[in-house]
Design a protein around this motif. Structure first.
Motif: not given
Ligand code: ZN
Length: 284
Positions: A263-268, A181-183, A243-248
């Motif tokens: 989950y990551c709020p910014t990414c998802q 779901l993150h990807a 930290p999320c490795p994609v967006c921090g």
């Molecule tokens: Zn993220």
């Protein structure tokens, strides 16, 4: 919790190291692990291990037409052992559930950590006799794109639950559903039948990329000689507060009675934290 990539890696390992050997004896150390009584576990003794297969998260050892089917549940693992002790293990002591001896003195232990026991072993004449296998949906790595999209479109309920429902799609559990779901940059709470075409295709690609990526790492690491903990490569699962490795952004979690998702709020979720029942209860 072993999921498709881990069980597939164990399957590959056993094909290379165990197939072609005769099972000399099977020791049962945890009585609750065995779910069948006919044929008995002892029927495997003296028969050659002729093949290994995976059905979803089930491991299926073909012992000359009898099948030793294993579900590792949350905390089970298969440990390859060179030079197994010949003395029978003491029942009920430690994590050992089942020990399989092969004719060259090697073999493997099925173990389970912790007090909540879910590891299940079946001896059957056909894997389809195991109810959990009979109910499996198409394999998450084998399903084609059109079938995948149709399965989700026909499913009411949230994506997290859909991806981990073995009767819909076989092989994905709590960890890889978080990763997928993150990807795919999708909220775990989004409704499965409300996906746009673009979102459904993104999800399909994420399923394949996440599982094949994990599989490549696991096979390279000789899964059966390692411990069963989740290994490197996870982006959000079990990384609450990091930290999320994609967006921090900070990885967040939602807790349920006996599990949680990350989950990551910014990414998802467009930057918005999801409601967490446990947190709301504490704040009330
Ligand atoms: Zn993220």
């Amino acid at each position: 919790m072993p999921e498709l990539p881990e069980v597939e890696a164990l399957t590959a390992f056993l094909r290379e190291h165990a197939v072609g050997h005769v099972v000399t004896r099977v020791d049962l150390a945890a009585v609750q692990a065995i779910k069948t009584f006919d044929p008995p576990l002892s029927a495997l003794g003296g028969l050659e291990l002729t093949g290994v297969a995976r059905h979803g998260k089930f491991l299926d050892l073909d012992v000359s037409g009898l099948h030793l089917v294993v579900h590792l549940a949350r905390a089970g693992w298969l440990h390859w052992r060179t030079g197994l002790p010949t003395a029978p293990p003491k029942p009920g002591k430690g994590p050992l559930a089942v020990r399989v001896h092969l004719d060259d003195g090697d073999g493997f232990d099925l173990t389970e950590q912790g007090t909540r026991k879910g590891l299940a072993v079946h001896v059957v004449r056909s894997p389809a006799e195991v109810p959990g296998i009979a109910r499996l949906g198409p394999d998450a790595l084998a399903v084609d794109r059109d079938t995948f999209v149709a399965l989700l479109a026909g499913r009411s309920g949230q994506l997290k639950g859909a991806l981990t429902d073995q009767t819909l799609l076989a092989g994905i559990g709590n960890a890889y559903s978080d990763e997928i779901l993150h990807a795919a940059r999708l909220s775990p709470f989004k409704m499965a039948d409300k996906l746009t075409d673009d979102e459904a295709l993104r999800l399909y690609d994420a399923v394949r990329a996440t599982l094949t990526g994990a599989l490549e790492r696991q096979v390279g690491q000789q899964a059966a000689t390692m411990k069963g903990e989740k290994r490197s490569g996870l982006q959000v699962h079990a990384r609450t507060g990091l930290p999320c490795p994609v967006c921090g952004d900070t990885v967040r979690e939602v807790s349920f009675a006996d599990t949680s998702l990350q989950y990551c709020p910014t990414c998802q979720t467009g930057g918005k934290p999801l409601a967490d029942r446990r947190m709301s209860k504490l704040l009330r």
